[in-house]
Scaffold this active site. Structure first.
Site, mmCIF file in Angstrom:
data_model
loop_
_atom_site.group_PDB
_atom_site.id
_atom_site.type_symbol
_atom_site.label_atom_id
_atom_site.label_comp_id
_atom_site.label_asym_id
_atom_site.label_seq_id
_atom_site.Cartn_x
_atom_site.Cartn_y
_atom_site.Cartn_z
ATOM 1 N N HIS A 61 56.264 4.617 -4.205
ATOM 2 C CA HIS A 61 56.497 4.904 -2.788
ATOM 3 C C HIS A 61 57.797 4.239 -2.359
ATOM 4 C CE1 HIS A 61 52.056 5.876 -1.602
ATOM 5 N NE2 HIS A 61 52.383 6.392 -2.786
ATOM 6 N N GLU A 63 58.576 2.249 0.106
ATOM 7 C CA GLU A 63 58.486 0.827 0.432
ATOM 8 C C GLU A 63 58.377 -0.015 -0.836
ATOM 9 O OE1 GLU A 63 56.345 3.085 3.807
ATOM 10 O OE2 GLU A 63 56.549 3.259 1.641
ATOM 11 N N CYS A 91 51.442 3.267 3.956
ATOM 12 C CA CYS A 91 50.098 3.536 3.441
ATOM 13 C C CYS A 91 49.440 2.193 3.101
ATOM 14 C CB CYS A 91 50.176 4.439 2.212
ATOM 15 S SG CYS A 91 50.721 3.573 0.721
ATOM 16 N N CYS A 94 51.233 0.241 0.310
ATOM 17 C CA CYS A 94 52.513 -0.315 0.741
ATOM 18 C C CYS A 94 52.325 -1.473 1.717
ATOM 19 C CB CYS A 94 53.384 0.776 1.337
ATOM 20 S SG CYS A 94 53.915 1.983 0.099
#
Length: 164
Positions: A61, A63, A91, A94
């Site tokens: 992801h 992040e 999410c 993250c």
């Protein structure tokens, strides 16, 4: 602390995250997710995007990628004093990584509901967590070999290893 992007006076950092996300999104590397991290002096440490599809890695992801880059650049897992900008509310994975990295301020653009509206399932995971992670149809979690694992933990403590 997590703040709405509208609270930011200088949006140039978020623009970098958006541009990176758009670039890799259009290359089919990942979704519309970008992130950037600046240090306490405002120096950009990382600009990254989601690369789940390109890397074949569910953890890639934006992040997470930004944290990995910034951590390598600073040669530490502790990003205290840094600020993370992200195109969407993080999410659960993250959020965990942000907290583990000691980042205390996050600016985000889109809401969880915005991601859900285009088909991403962050809300589904938040609901699973909220309901106590107790739905074996989604994920089966059960204890196994606790005594052996506790011995490992005790060894770590006895060796006075660094906590993080």
């Amino acid at each position: 602390m997590i703040l709405l992007i509208s609270d930011i006076k200088d949006d140039s950092i978020m623009k970098k995250a958006i541009e990176q996300a758009r670039k890799t999104m259009n290359q089919d590397v990942g979704g519309p997710f970008g992130a950037a991290i600046i240090d306490a002096n405002g120096t950009v440490l990382s600009v990254a995007s989601n690369s789940v599809l390109g890397d074949h890695d569910a953890t890639a992801h934006a992040e997470i990628n930004a944290i990995r880059i910034a951590s390598k650049k600073k040669q530490t897992h502790d990003l205290s004093g840094c600020v993370l900008y992200t195109t969407a509310y993080p999410c659960p994975m993250c959020l965990g990584a942000i907290i583990w990295a000691n980042i205390k301020t996050v600016y985000y653009g889109c809401h969880k509901e915005d991601a859900a509206a285009i088909g991403f399932r962050d809300d589904f995971i938040y609901s699973f967590i909220k309901d106590g992670c107790d739905d074996p149809a989604i994920l089966s979690i059960e204890e196994k070999d606790r005594d052996a694992c506790l011995r490992l933990f005790e060894e770590y403590k006895e060796k006075d290893k660094q906590l993080y």
